[in-house]
Design a protein around this motif. Structure first.
Motif, PDB file in Angstrom:
ATOM      1  N   LEU A  85       0.804  -1.216   0.000  1.00 21.03           N
ATOM      2  CA  LEU A  85       0.000   0.000   0.000  1.00 21.03           C
ATOM      3  C   LEU A  85       0.844   1.277   0.000  1.00 21.03           C
ATOM      4  CD1 LEU A  85      -2.887  -1.025   2.408  1.00 21.03           C
ATOM      5  CD2 LEU A  85      -2.965  -0.771  -0.075  1.00 21.03           C
ATOM      6  N   HIS A  86       2.094   1.194  -0.415  1.00 21.44           N
ATOM      7  CA  HIS A  86       2.940   2.375  -0.560  1.00 21.44           C
ATOM      8  C   HIS A  86       3.024   2.719  -2.039  1.00 21.44           C
ATOM      9  CE1 HIS A  86       4.401   2.719   3.545  1.00 21.44           C
ATOM     10  NE2 HIS A  86       4.454   1.392   3.574  1.00 21.44           N
ATOM     11  N   PRO A  87       2.869   4.011  -2.360  1.00 22.97           N
ATOM     12  CA  PRO A  87       2.977   4.376  -3.781  1.00 22.97           C
ATOM     13  C   PRO A  87       4.390   4.117  -4.297  1.00 22.97           C
ATOM     14  CG  PRO A  87       2.781   6.340  -2.418  1.00 22.97           C
ATOM     15  CD  PRO A  87       2.616   5.151  -1.513  1.00 22.97           C
ATOM     16  N   GLY A  88       4.465   3.517  -5.413  1.00 17.59           N
ATOM     17  CA  GLY A  88       5.749   3.178  -6.022  1.00 17.59           C
ATOM     18  C   GLY A  88       5.488   2.371  -7.271  1.00 17.59           C
ATOM     19  N   ILE A  89       6.541   1.882  -7.856  1.00 16.82           N
ATOM     20  CA  ILE A  89       6.413   1.159  -9.117  1.00 16.82           C
ATOM     21  C   ILE A  89       5.609  -0.128  -8.953  1.00 16.82           C
ATOM     22  CG2 ILE A  89       8.598  -0.080  -8.903  1.00 16.82           C
ATOM     23  CD1 ILE A  89       7.139   1.375 -12.138  1.00 16.82           C
ATOM     24  N   LEU A  90       5.762  -0.811  -7.820  1.00 17.38           N
ATOM     25  CA  LEU A  90       5.003  -2.039  -7.591  1.00 17.38           C
ATOM     26  C   LEU A  90       3.510  -1.752  -7.480  1.00 17.38           C
ATOM     27  CD1 LEU A  90       5.147  -5.075  -7.175  1.00 17.38           C
ATOM     28  CD2 LEU A  90       5.426  -4.666  -4.735  1.00 17.38           C
ATOM     29  N   PHE A  91       3.164  -0.645  -6.859  1.00 19.38           N
ATOM     30  CA  PHE A  91       1.755  -0.261  -6.720  1.00 19.38           C
ATOM     31  C   PHE A  91       1.143   0.016  -8.095  1.00 19.38           C
ATOM     32  CE2 PHE A  91      -1.711   2.706  -5.770  1.00 19.38           C
ATOM     33  CZ  PHE A  91      -2.388   1.987  -4.810  1.00 19.38           C
ATOM     34  N   TYR A  92       1.861   0.779  -8.924  1.00 19.04           N
ATOM     35  CA  TYR A  92       1.359   1.087 -10.262  1.00 19.04           C
ATOM     36  C   TYR A  92       1.331  -0.158 -11.148  1.00 19.04           C
ATOM     37  CZ  TYR A  92       1.543   5.972  -9.028  1.00 19.04           C
ATOM     38  OH  TYR A  92       1.319   7.174  -8.428  1.00 19.04           O
ATOM     39  N   THR A 144     -11.301  -3.834 -13.073  1.00 21.54           N
ATOM     40  CA  THR A 144     -11.048  -2.742 -14.000  1.00 21.54           C
ATOM     41  C   THR A 144     -11.056  -1.403 -13.279  1.00 21.54           C
ATOM     42  OG1 THR A 144     -12.069  -4.021 -15.780  1.00 21.54           O
ATOM     43  CG2 THR A 144     -11.842  -1.656 -16.132  1.00 21.54           C
ATOM     44  N   ILE A 145     -12.088  -1.174 -12.476  1.00 22.32           N
ATOM     45  CA  ILE A 145     -12.209   0.093 -11.752  1.00 22.32           C
ATOM     46  C   ILE A 145     -11.074   0.247 -10.740  1.00 22.32           C
ATOM     47  CG2 ILE A 145     -13.672   1.384 -10.147  1.00 22.32           C
ATOM     48  CD1 ILE A 145     -16.077   0.057 -11.654  1.00 22.32           C
ATOM     49  N   GLY A 146     -10.725  -0.826 -10.044  1.00 19.84           N
ATOM     50  CA  GLY A 146      -9.623  -0.771  -9.084  1.00 19.84           C
ATOM     51  C   GLY A 146      -8.290  -0.495  -9.755  1.00 19.84           C
ATOM     52  N   GLY A 147      -8.068  -1.084 -10.914  1.00 17.45           N
ATOM     53  CA  GLY A 147      -6.836  -0.816 -11.649  1.00 17.45           C
ATOM     54  C   GLY A 147      -6.737   0.630 -12.086  1.00 17.45           C
ATOM     55  N   ILE A 148      -7.849   1.177 -12.564  1.00 18.40           N
ATOM     56  CA  ILE A 148      -7.864   2.586 -12.951  1.00 18.40           C
ATOM     57  C   ILE A 148      -7.590   3.471 -11.741  1.00 18.40           C
ATOM     58  CG2 ILE A 148      -9.355   4.457 -13.770  1.00 18.40           C
ATOM     59  CD1 ILE A 148     -10.698   2.353 -15.597  1.00 18.40           C
ATOM     60  N   CYS A 203      -5.911   2.722  -9.011  1.00 20.24           N
ATOM     61  CA  CYS A 203      -4.508   2.615  -8.598  1.00 20.24           C
ATOM     62  C   CYS A 203      -3.598   3.460  -9.480  1.00 20.24           C
ATOM     63  CB  CYS A 203      -4.048   1.159  -8.656  1.00 20.24           C
ATOM     64  SG  CYS A 203      -4.634   0.160  -7.300  1.00 20.24           S
ATOM     65  N   ILE A 204      -3.932   3.564 -10.747  1.00 22.51           N
ATOM     66  CA  ILE A 204      -3.091   4.317 -11.667  1.00 22.51           C
ATOM     67  C   ILE A 204      -3.396   5.811 -11.601  1.00 22.51           C
ATOM     68  CG2 ILE A 204      -2.566   4.687 -14.122  1.00 22.51           C
ATOM     69  CD1 ILE A 204      -3.140   1.643 -14.476  1.00 22.51           C
ATOM     70  N   VAL A 205      -4.682   6.181 -11.611  1.00 21.67           N
ATOM     71  CA  VAL A 205      -5.077   7.589 -11.701  1.00 21.67           C
ATOM     72  C   VAL A 205      -5.164   8.257 -10.332  1.00 21.67           C
ATOM     73  CG1 VAL A 205      -6.890   9.138 -12.521  1.00 21.67           C
ATOM     74  CG2 VAL A 205      -6.294   7.131 -13.862  1.00 21.67           C
ATOM     75  N   LEU A 206      -5.728   7.572  -9.347  1.00 21.60           N
ATOM     76  CA  LEU A 206      -5.929   8.130  -8.006  1.00 21.60           C
ATOM     77  C   LEU A 206      -5.269   7.244  -6.948  1.00 21.60           C
ATOM     78  CD1 LEU A 206      -9.731   8.913  -8.396  1.00 21.60           C
ATOM     79  CD2 LEU A 206      -7.869  10.570  -8.491  1.00 21.60           C
ATOM     80  N   PRO A 207      -3.944   7.193  -6.917  1.00 14.78           N
ATOM     81  CA  PRO A 207      -3.283   6.256  -5.994  1.00 14.78           C
ATOM     82  C   PRO A 207      -3.557   6.561  -4.521  1.00 14.78           C
ATOM     83  CG  PRO A 207      -1.670   7.687  -7.028  1.00 14.78           C
ATOM     84  CD  PRO A 207      -2.973   7.944  -7.710  1.00 14.78           C
ATOM     85  N   GLN A 208      -3.689   7.817  -4.144  1.00 11.81           N
ATOM     86  CA  GLN A 208      -3.927   8.142  -2.738  1.00 11.81           C
ATOM     87  C   GLN A 208      -5.290   7.637  -2.274  1.00 11.81           C
ATOM     88  OE1 GLN A 208      -1.560   9.087  -0.797  1.00 11.81           O
ATOM     89  NE2 GLN A 208      -0.159   9.290  -2.520  1.00 11.81           N
ATOM     90  N   VAL A 209      -6.294   7.723  -3.155  1.00  8.70           N
ATOM     91  CA  VAL A 209      -7.627   7.214  -2.814  1.00  8.70           C
ATOM     92  C   VAL A 209      -7.576   5.693  -2.688  1.00  8.70           C
ATOM     93  CG1 VAL A 209     -10.008   7.015  -3.612  1.00  8.70           C
ATOM     94  CG2 VAL A 209      -8.777   9.173  -3.906  1.00  8.70           C
ATOM     95  N   ALA A 210      -6.891   5.031  -3.615  1.00 11.54           N
ATOM     96  CA  ALA A 210      -6.773   3.571  -3.563  1.00 11.54           C
ATOM     97  C   ALA A 210      -6.027   3.125  -2.310  1.00 11.54           C
ATOM     98  CB  ALA A 210      -6.069   3.062  -4.815  1.00 11.54           C
TER      99      ALA A 210
END
Length: 99
Positions: free
Chosen positions: A6-13, A49-53, A55-62
């Motif tokens: 749950l840390h933003p980074g390359i693995l999260f994206y 699909t929605i979760g993937g979007i 994680c990419i567009v709104l990582p802080q919300v995810a």
């Protein structure tokens, strides 16, 4: 391990991209809305699909949603049991011999 994921980074994206890719594949190739067990696969494709979007567009919300879901030990156990039960059910249905 969940806290690390749950840390933003390359693995999260990357996990968001893979979730988006798998969700789109399910939605495009298995879009069945009959009221039987196969609708579960289609319904699971949309949150992927929605979760993937997200994680990419709104990582802080995810990250906030993931932190809320996995905040306690009980919620992690419940999520694991639900995932395992659903996986076992779909495996039995998917590999069962058709009459």
């Amino acid at each position: 391990m969940i806290a690390e994921a749950l840390h933003p980074g390359i693995l999260f994206y990357l996990s968001g991209f893979l979730s988006l890719l798998a969700g789109l594949a399910i939605v495009n190739l298995h879009n069945r809305w009959q009221m039987d067990w196969q609708v579960i696969i289609t319904v699971l494709g949309w949150p992927m699909t929605i979760g993937g979007i997200m994680c990419i567009v709104l990582p802080q919300v995810a990250i906030a949603i993931g932190s809320t879901i996995y905040s306690g030990r009980a919620s992690t156990i419940v999520a694991a049991l639900l995932t395992g039960t659903l996986g076992a059910f779909l495996s039995v249905k998917g590999y069962m011999r058709r009459a």
